[in-house]
Design an enzyme around this catalytic site. Structure first.
Site, PDB file in Angstrom:
ATOM      1  N   GLU A   1     -48.344  21.106  37.557  1.00 45.91           N
ATOM      2  CA  GLU A   1     -47.520  22.430  37.789  1.00 45.91           C
ATOM      3  C   GLU A   1     -47.844  23.359  36.252  1.00 45.91           C
ATOM      4  O   GLU A   1     -46.820  23.577  35.481  1.00 45.91           O
ATOM      5  CB  GLU A   1     -46.191  22.352  38.270  1.00 45.91           C
ATOM      6  CG  GLU A   1     -46.027  21.588  39.352  1.00 45.91           C
ATOM      7  CD  GLU A   1     -44.760  21.314  39.802  1.00 45.91           C
ATOM      8  OE1 GLU A   1     -44.397  20.701  40.849  1.00 45.91           O
ATOM      9  OE2 GLU A   1     -43.577  21.292  39.048  1.00 45.91           O
TER      10      GLU A   1
ATOM     11  N   GLU B   1     -37.980  26.724  39.634  1.00 51.73           N
ATOM     12  CA  GLU B   1     -39.070  26.936  40.430  1.00 51.73           C
ATOM     13  C   GLU B   1     -39.805  28.355  40.393  1.00 51.73           C
ATOM     14  O   GLU B   1     -39.220  29.474  40.477  1.00 51.73           O
ATOM     15  CB  GLU B   1     -39.048  26.780  42.084  1.00 51.73           C
ATOM     16  CG  GLU B   1     -38.745  25.150  42.498  1.00 51.73           C
ATOM     17  CD  GLU B   1     -39.729  24.323  42.226  1.00 51.73           C
ATOM     18  OE1 GLU B   1     -41.029  24.507  42.274  1.00 51.73           O
ATOM     19  OE2 GLU B   1     -39.293  23.080  42.406  1.00 51.73           O
TER      20      GLU B   1
HETATM   21 ZN    ZN Z   1     -42.148  20.189  40.584  1.00 54.84          ZN
END
Ligand code: ZN
Length: 339
Positions: free
Chosen positions: A63, A218
């Site tokens: 990520e 997120e």
């Molecule tokens: Zn994650």
């Protein structure tokens, strides 16, 4: 030496398993920088501060967007272009997975906190124990009575009808804080999910054990290193910079009509190898389904939409048995306490 190139990410990717040496050095203004472990950095101004901030990224190794954004912030602190008026703990969560370009090596690191790491012996179990220890030492060294924050930065695997969102860990009845929701919104995160159960995530650990304002944030969809558009994270980066500098956050300008707060309605765990969703593999996060709709089958069990409408978040049929395969969310109930 980090002291020479001042790039935590490059340094971490070059030494993902063991540091060649622990480092401590002092910046021109007296700020003390410590690198006691791989992907672990503690930065403390010489003058007194009032808040302790933990910023983590790369708990899921691939990520990369938030990892790069956090690394830019750290670089600006180290070269003196960004003022620091907070104690700061920076954590790059899973360096070996970052090097491998994978979410995890063996198990999901973000399910191993609050002691869950004691149930296994993988690299991720050991890393969770180490990360917990640094967070505990950091908050305890700061002492009681200071503002405590932990933003654990992620990106999602799949498309999302809401690009950025944050999970507000279960507060065991303590009110949800609008100041924090406004802060996230000012960084472009305008969707908030209120969790109603204890979990083994990193943000719940900091919230539950240290009373920190903590969130799983997120920030968009995963891309490889170097392929992220920094403009998409610019607002969050700027707000984190202001927080670290203890500057005004401008939260009075936040338009709350743009903020959507959801309650987590169902947490659906996978219990058998026969687990399957009824919707497409690439269905976007926050896709809604009506009451009675069959969402998943799991051996002999069926999971239906219970509320008038529930939207799906984080569907993943490939998790290990016993792990969460899906969340569903509903508009926040009027019974929720806010302050
Ligand atoms: Zn994650």
């Amino acid at each position: 030496m980090l002291q020479d190139n001042k790039d935590l990410l490059v340094h971490t990717l070059a030494h993902p398993h063991h540091l060649p040496q622990t480092e401590t050095f002092t910046l021109a203004d007296g700020t003390k920088v410590q690198l006691p472990d791989v992907g672990v950095m503690i930065i403390e101004p010489s003058r007194p501060t009032e808040q302790d901030v933990v910023l983590s990224a790369g708990v899921h190794g691939n990520e990369t967007g938030p990892i790069e954004m956090l690394n830019e912030l750290v670089g600006a602190l180290l070269d003196g272009s960004l003022p620091l008026r907070s104690r700061l703990l920076v954590l790059l969560g899973n360096p070996p997975a970052m090097v491998a370009g994978k979410r995890e090596l063996e198990v999901n690191l973000n399910r191993l906190f609050s002691g869950a790491h004691q149930q296994g012996d993988t690299a991720e179990h050991h890393r969770a124990a180490l990360l917990e220890r640094y967070v505990r030492d950091f908050f305890e060294a700061g002492g009681e009575g200071r503002a405590r924050y932990h933003y654990d930065l992620h990106t999602a695997i799949r498309d999302s009808r809401r690009e950025k969102f944050a999970i507000y860990p279960f507060r065991h009845g303590r009110p949800w804080r609008w100041q924090q929701i406004d802060f996230l919104a000012s960084g472009g995160v305008e969707t908030i999910l209120l969790s109603h159960s204890a979990t083994t995530t990193f943000s719940y650990f900091s919230s539950n054990e240290f009373g920190a304002d903590a969130f799983t944030v997120e920030l968009g969809k995963v891309h490889p290193f170097g392929e992220n558009d920094p403009a998409r994270l610019a607002a969050m980066k700027q707000q984190l910079a202001r927080l670290l500098a203890a500057q005004p956050l401008g939260l009075e300008q936040v338009d709350r009509s743009r903020i959507t707060v959801f309650d987590v309605a169902q947490v659906i765990n996978k219990h058998s190898d026969d687990f399957a969703f009824t919707f497409a593999d690439d269905e976007a996060n926050f896709t809604p389904f009506p009451r009675g709709h069959l969402l998943a089958t799991d051996g002999g069990k069926a999971h239906y939409v219970v509320a008038e409408e529930e939207a799906i978040v984080f569907p993943n049929a490939r998790v290990a048995n016993g792990q969460r395969a899906l969340l569903t969310v509903v508009p926040v109930g009027s019974d929720q306490p806010f302050e």
